[in-house]
Design a protein around this motif. Structure first.
Motif, PDB file in Angstrom:
ATOM      1  N   THR A 120       1.272 -18.574 -68.085  1.00  0.00           N
ATOM      2  CA  THR A 120       0.319 -17.518 -68.417  1.00  0.00           C
ATOM      3  C   THR A 120      -0.722 -17.346 -67.311  1.00  0.00           C
ATOM      4  OG1 THR A 120      -1.040 -19.098 -69.637  1.00  0.00           O
ATOM      5  CG2 THR A 120       0.576 -17.835 -70.902  1.00  0.00           C
ATOM      6  N   ARG A 121      -0.828 -18.317 -66.419  1.00  0.00           N
ATOM      7  CA  ARG A 121      -1.759 -18.241 -65.286  1.00  0.00           C
ATOM      8  C   ARG A 121      -1.155 -17.530 -64.077  1.00  0.00           C
ATOM      9  NH1 ARG A 121      -6.871 -19.682 -66.935  1.00  0.00           N
ATOM     10  NH2 ARG A 121      -6.687 -21.404 -68.363  1.00  0.00           N
ATOM     11  N   SER A 122       0.127 -17.192 -64.157  1.00  0.00           N
ATOM     12  CA  SER A 122       0.786 -16.525 -63.033  1.00  0.00           C
ATOM     13  C   SER A 122       0.352 -15.066 -62.971  1.00  0.00           C
ATOM     14  CB  SER A 122       2.307 -16.576 -63.197  1.00  0.00           C
ATOM     15  OG  SER A 122       2.756 -17.896 -63.133  1.00  0.00           O
ATOM     16  N   GLY A 123       0.144 -14.593 -61.780  1.00  0.00           N
ATOM     17  CA  GLY A 123      -0.208 -13.197 -61.591  1.00  0.00           C
ATOM     18  C   GLY A 123       1.032 -12.320 -61.633  1.00  0.00           C
ATOM     19  N   SER A 124       0.830 -11.036 -61.540  1.00  0.00           N
ATOM     20  CA  SER A 124       1.947 -10.091 -61.587  1.00  0.00           C
ATOM     21  C   SER A 124       2.382  -9.649 -60.195  1.00  0.00           C
ATOM     22  CB  SER A 124       1.536  -8.865 -62.407  1.00  0.00           C
ATOM     23  OG  SER A 124       0.413  -8.241 -61.808  1.00  0.00           O
ATOM     24  N   ASN A 125       1.858 -10.299 -59.155  1.00  0.00           N
ATOM     25  CA  ASN A 125       2.158  -9.869 -57.790  1.00  0.00           C
ATOM     26  C   ASN A 125       3.334 -10.616 -57.168  1.00  0.00           C
ATOM     27  OD1 ASN A 125       1.036 -12.355 -57.389  1.00  0.00           O
ATOM     28  ND2 ASN A 125      -0.558 -11.698 -55.991  1.00  0.00           N
ATOM     29  N   GLY A 126       4.055 -11.409 -57.933  1.00  0.00           N
ATOM     30  CA  GLY A 126       5.227 -12.116 -57.411  1.00  0.00           C
ATOM     31  C   GLY A 126       4.889 -13.288 -56.519  1.00  0.00           C
ATOM     32  N   GLY A 127       3.674 -13.765 -56.592  1.00  0.00           N
ATOM     33  CA  GLY A 127       3.229 -14.863 -55.744  1.00  0.00           C
ATOM     34  C   GLY A 127       3.706 -16.214 -56.220  1.00  0.00           C
ATOM     35  N   ASN A 128       2.860 -17.201 -56.107  1.00  0.00           N
ATOM     36  CA  ASN A 128       3.192 -18.574 -56.480  1.00  0.00           C
ATOM     37  C   ASN A 128       3.206 -18.720 -58.000  1.00  0.00           C
ATOM     38  OD1 ASN A 128       3.228 -19.287 -53.770  1.00  0.00           O
ATOM     39  ND2 ASN A 128       1.037 -19.610 -53.755  1.00  0.00           N
ATOM     40  N   CYS A 129       4.377 -18.760 -58.571  1.00  0.00           N
ATOM     41  CA  CYS A 129       4.516 -18.838 -60.024  1.00  0.00           C
ATOM     42  C   CYS A 129       5.307 -20.078 -60.427  1.00  0.00           C
ATOM     43  CB  CYS A 129       5.241 -17.610 -60.558  1.00  0.00           C
ATOM     44  SG  CYS A 129       4.380 -16.069 -60.230  1.00  0.00           S
ATOM     45  N   VAL A 130       4.980 -20.558 -61.591  1.00  0.00           N
ATOM     46  CA  VAL A 130       5.684 -21.684 -62.178  1.00  0.00           C
ATOM     47  C   VAL A 130       6.360 -21.176 -63.440  1.00  0.00           C
ATOM     48  CG1 VAL A 130       5.366 -23.909 -63.312  1.00  0.00           C
ATOM     49  CG2 VAL A 130       4.060 -23.364 -61.268  1.00  0.00           C
ATOM     50  N   GLU A 131       7.609 -21.607 -63.646  1.00  0.00           N
ATOM     51  CA  GLU A 131       8.316 -21.284 -64.881  1.00  0.00           C
ATOM     52  C   GLU A 131       8.589 -22.570 -65.640  1.00  0.00           C
ATOM     53  OE1 GLU A 131      10.814 -17.281 -63.987  1.00  0.00           O
ATOM     54  OE2 GLU A 131      11.693 -19.133 -63.231  1.00  0.00           O
ATOM     55  N   VAL A 132       8.499 -22.474 -66.961  1.00  0.00           N
ATOM     56  CA  VAL A 132       8.686 -23.624 -67.838  1.00  0.00           C
ATOM     57  C   VAL A 132       9.773 -23.302 -68.852  1.00  0.00           C
ATOM     58  CG1 VAL A 132       7.562 -25.097 -69.558  1.00  0.00           C
ATOM     59  CG2 VAL A 132       6.265 -24.287 -67.591  1.00  0.00           C
ATOM     60  N   ALA A 133      10.622 -24.262 -69.123  1.00  0.00           N
ATOM     61  CA  ALA A 133      11.606 -24.159 -70.202  1.00  0.00           C
ATOM     62  C   ALA A 133      11.348 -25.314 -71.158  1.00  0.00           C
ATOM     63  CB  ALA A 133      13.027 -24.223 -69.654  1.00  0.00           C
ATOM     64  N   ASP A 134      10.913 -24.975 -72.365  1.00  0.00           N
ATOM     65  CA  ASP A 134      10.622 -26.018 -73.350  1.00  0.00           C
ATOM     66  C   ASP A 134      11.490 -25.873 -74.599  1.00  0.00           C
ATOM     67  OD1 ASP A 134       9.424 -23.759 -74.375  1.00  0.00           O
ATOM     68  OD2 ASP A 134       7.411 -24.595 -74.448  1.00  0.00           O
ATOM     69  N   ASN A 135      12.632 -25.205 -74.438  1.00  0.00           N
ATOM     70  CA  ASN A 135      13.532 -25.010 -75.572  1.00  0.00           C
ATOM     71  C   ASN A 135      14.703 -25.992 -75.600  1.00  0.00           C
ATOM     72  OD1 ASN A 135      14.640 -23.620 -73.200  1.00  0.00           O
ATOM     73  ND2 ASN A 135      16.208 -22.816 -74.587  1.00  0.00           N
ATOM     74  N   LEU A 136      14.718 -26.929 -74.658  1.00  0.00           N
ATOM     75  CA  LEU A 136      15.823 -27.884 -74.580  1.00  0.00           C
ATOM     76  C   LEU A 136      15.459 -29.176 -75.315  1.00  0.00           C
ATOM     77  CD1 LEU A 136      16.571 -27.283 -70.813  1.00  0.00           C
ATOM     78  CD2 LEU A 136      17.887 -26.421 -72.755  1.00  0.00           C
ATOM     79  N   PRO A 137      16.398 -29.770 -76.029  1.00  0.00           N
ATOM     80  CA  PRO A 137      16.092 -30.969 -76.803  1.00  0.00           C
ATOM     81  C   PRO A 137      15.639 -32.137 -75.933  1.00  0.00           C
ATOM     82  CG  PRO A 137      18.341 -30.177 -77.270  1.00  0.00           C
ATOM     83  CD  PRO A 137      17.784 -29.348 -76.160  1.00  0.00           C
ATOM     84  N   GLY A 138      14.439 -32.641 -76.208  1.00  0.00           N
ATOM     85  CA  GLY A 138      13.952 -33.859 -75.584  1.00  0.00           C
ATOM     86  C   GLY A 138      13.427 -33.746 -74.167  1.00  0.00           C
ATOM     87  N   ILE A 139      13.395 -32.534 -73.592  1.00  0.00           N
ATOM     88  CA  ILE A 139      12.876 -32.381 -72.224  1.00  0.00           C
ATOM     89  C   ILE A 139      12.095 -31.076 -72.079  1.00  0.00           C
ATOM     90  CG2 ILE A 139      14.718 -33.724 -71.135  1.00  0.00           C
ATOM     91  CD1 ILE A 139      15.934 -31.054 -70.166  1.00  0.00           C
ATOM     92  N   VAL A 140      11.242 -31.060 -71.066  1.00  0.00           N
ATOM     93  CA  VAL A 140      10.572 -29.840 -70.612  1.00  0.00           C
ATOM     94  C   VAL A 140      10.891 -29.743 -69.130  1.00  0.00           C
ATOM     95  CG1 VAL A 140       8.365 -28.683 -70.267  1.00  0.00           C
ATOM     96  CG2 VAL A 140       8.716 -30.085 -72.306  1.00  0.00           C
ATOM     97  N   ALA A 141      11.398 -28.591 -68.708  1.00  0.00           N
ATOM     98  CA  ALA A 141      11.758 -28.386 -67.312  1.00  0.00           C
ATOM     99  C   ALA A 141      10.778 -27.411 -66.669  1.00  0.00           C
ATOM    100  CB  ALA A 141      13.185 -27.847 -67.207  1.00  0.00           C
ATOM    101  N   VAL A 142      10.487 -27.639 -65.396  1.00  0.00           N
ATOM    102  CA  VAL A 142       9.556 -26.806 -64.639  1.00  0.00           C
ATOM    103  C   VAL A 142      10.206 -26.466 -63.306  1.00  0.00           C
ATOM    104  CG1 VAL A 142       7.253 -26.712 -63.598  1.00  0.00           C
ATOM    105  CG2 VAL A 142       7.607 -28.009 -65.697  1.00  0.00           C
ATOM    106  N   ARG A 143      10.080 -25.189 -62.887  1.00  0.00           N
ATOM    107  CA  ARG A 143      10.646 -24.783 -61.604  1.00  0.00           C
ATOM    108  C   ARG A 143       9.762 -23.746 -60.928  1.00  0.00           C
ATOM    109  NH1 ARG A 143      15.776 -20.923 -63.348  1.00  0.00           N
ATOM    110  NH2 ARG A 143      14.519 -19.152 -64.049  1.00  0.00           N
ATOM    111  N   ASP A 144      10.023 -23.531 -59.669  1.00  0.00           N
ATOM    112  CA  ASP A 144       9.360 -22.509 -58.874  1.00  0.00           C
ATOM    113  C   ASP A 144      10.082 -21.193 -59.128  1.00  0.00           C
ATOM    114  OD1 ASP A 144       8.410 -20.796 -56.890  1.00  0.00           O
ATOM    115  OD2 ASP A 144       8.577 -22.278 -55.290  1.00  0.00           O
TER     116      ASP A 144
END
Length: 65
Positions: free
Chosen positions: A13-37
């Protein structure tokens, strides 16, 4: 190695709309949270246990990191 093929990625939610430095999170997988660029969606992802990720986010919110 974790299977992230079923990951539902969302931008921070802190990512801007200009396509800059963004982080994506996936928290729908059992037992893990994944983070990527978001600029490298085929690249590596960091994987956390949900409790560790929650502690990390709490520390960020409390300015401890």
């Amino acid at each position: 190695m974790h299977d992230l093929s079923g990951a539902s990625w969302r931008k921070s939610t802190r990512s801007g709309s200009n396509g800059g430095n963004c982080v994506e999170v996936a928290d729908n997988l059992p037992g893990i949270v994944a983070v990527r660029d978001s600029k490298d969606s085929e690249g590596a992802a960091l994987v956390f246990e949900p409790e560790d990720f929650a502690a990390f986010i709490a520390a960020l919110k409390n300015d401890r990191i």
